[in-house]
Design a protein around this motif. Structure first.
Motif, PDB file in Angstrom:
ATOM      1  N   PHE A 119      35.963  53.987  38.599  1.00 31.11           N
ATOM      2  CA  PHE A 119      36.661  54.060  39.879  1.00 31.11           C
ATOM      3  C   PHE A 119      36.171  53.312  40.977  1.00 31.11           C
ATOM      4  O   PHE A 119      35.063  52.990  41.099  1.00 31.11           O
ATOM      5  CB  PHE A 119      36.641  55.511  40.536  1.00 31.11           C
TER       6      PHE A 119
ATOM      7  N   PHE B 163      45.255  54.113  43.255  1.00 26.76           N
ATOM      8  CA  PHE B 163      43.888  53.911  42.895  1.00 26.76           C
ATOM      9  C   PHE B 163      43.596  52.619  42.035  1.00 26.76           C
ATOM     10  O   PHE B 163      44.497  52.095  41.430  1.00 26.76           O
ATOM     11  CB  PHE B 163      43.715  55.213  41.819  1.00 26.76           C
TER      12      PHE B 163
ATOM     13  N   PRO C  47      37.458  53.581  32.494  1.00 24.89           N
ATOM     14  CA  PRO C  47      37.534  53.069  33.751  1.00 24.89           C
ATOM     15  C   PRO C  47      36.635  53.523  34.809  1.00 24.89           C
ATOM     16  O   PRO C  47      36.129  54.688  34.917  1.00 24.89           O
ATOM     17  CB  PRO C  47      39.171  53.335  34.110  1.00 24.89           C
TER      18      PRO C  47
ATOM     19  N   TYR D 219      40.861  50.851  39.411  1.00 27.05           N
ATOM     20  CA  TYR D 219      39.785  50.880  38.704  1.00 27.05           C
ATOM     21  C   TYR D 219      39.299  49.574  38.234  1.00 27.05           C
ATOM     22  O   TYR D 219      40.206  48.650  37.698  1.00 27.05           O
ATOM     23  CB  TYR D 219      40.196  52.057  37.441  1.00 27.05           C
TER      24      TYR D 219
END
Lengths: 110, 113
Positions: A46, A34, A44, A36
């Motif tokens: 996304f 992921f 954070p 962020y």
């Protein structure tokens, strides 16, 4: 031990100057990677999820890619509003948690 | 669609006290995770709850605990606060927690004096 390393720690660019941020990792089994973005004092935000080597995702000036050992976040013609800390996180097979890198603090000067 | 809501946003506590932080996940999300963020250690995993059950716990002392309610809202509690507990506490929600996107709240800034 599962590890995530981001480089560089900090990066200063001029507006319009493209570059890439790196996230390298060693894990027993990767379920997902992921990216962020985090602004000071905020949670954070996304950006992307990547699941397998060769996968690419794009959003505006950002493009994320994934290989078996690392991921890159490419920033094309950045603007001052792209200034933030960019975090990479891994989800490991069998673990319901994210393991985060230390982040890259990106500053775009006008 | 409302995002993840954390309350309160800011807290100042004295050493030795206890504190409870709250997190309301995105509607429909059943997994809630908690993280501690400090300048030196970055984001570190505390624990994760799914359908009121703790599925995973990080390497934090027993002073840190949490729970999840039937409506998926979650609370975390820190007892006997220490100066080193000063941090930004972040809650993340996801549909299942297993490889699905996790969305974070704005965090609770805890200062222990």
């Amino acid at each position: 031990e599962d590890q995530v390393t981001q480089s560089p720690e900090a990066l200063r660019l001029q507006e319009g100057e493209s570059s890439s941020l790196n996230c390298s990792y060693t894990v027993s089994g990767l379920r997902g990677l992921f990216w962020y973005r985090q602004d000071p004092g905020k949670g954070p935000e996304f950006l992307f999820t990547l699941y397998s080597a060769g996968e690419e995702k794009e959003k505006e000036r950002l493009k994320a890619t994934l290989t078996k050992k690392e991921s890159f976040l490419h920033i094309t013609a950045p603007k001052p509003e792209d200034s933030a800390t960019y975090l990479c996180a891994l989800q490991i097979q069998g673990a319901q948690k994210l393991v985060f890198g230390q982040g890259t603090r990106l500053t775009i000067n006008p | 669609k409302a995002g993840v809501t954390q309350t309160p946003r800011y807290l100042i506590k004295t050493r030795g006290q206890q504190v409870t932080l709250s997190c309301s996940p995105i509607s429909g999300h059943r997994s809630v995770s908690w993280y501690q963020q400090t300048p030196g250690q970055g984001l570190q995993f505390l624990f994760e709850y799914f359908s009121e059950t703790q599925r995973n716990k990080g390497n934090f002392p027993g002073r840190f605990s949490g729970r999840q309610f039937s409506n998926s809202r979650s609370e975390m509690n820190v007892s006997t606060l220490e100066l080193g507990d000063s941090a930004l506490y972040l809650c993340a929600s996801s549909q299942t927690g297993g490889g699905t996107e996790a969305f974070f709240g704005q965090g609770t800034r805890l200062t222990v004096v």
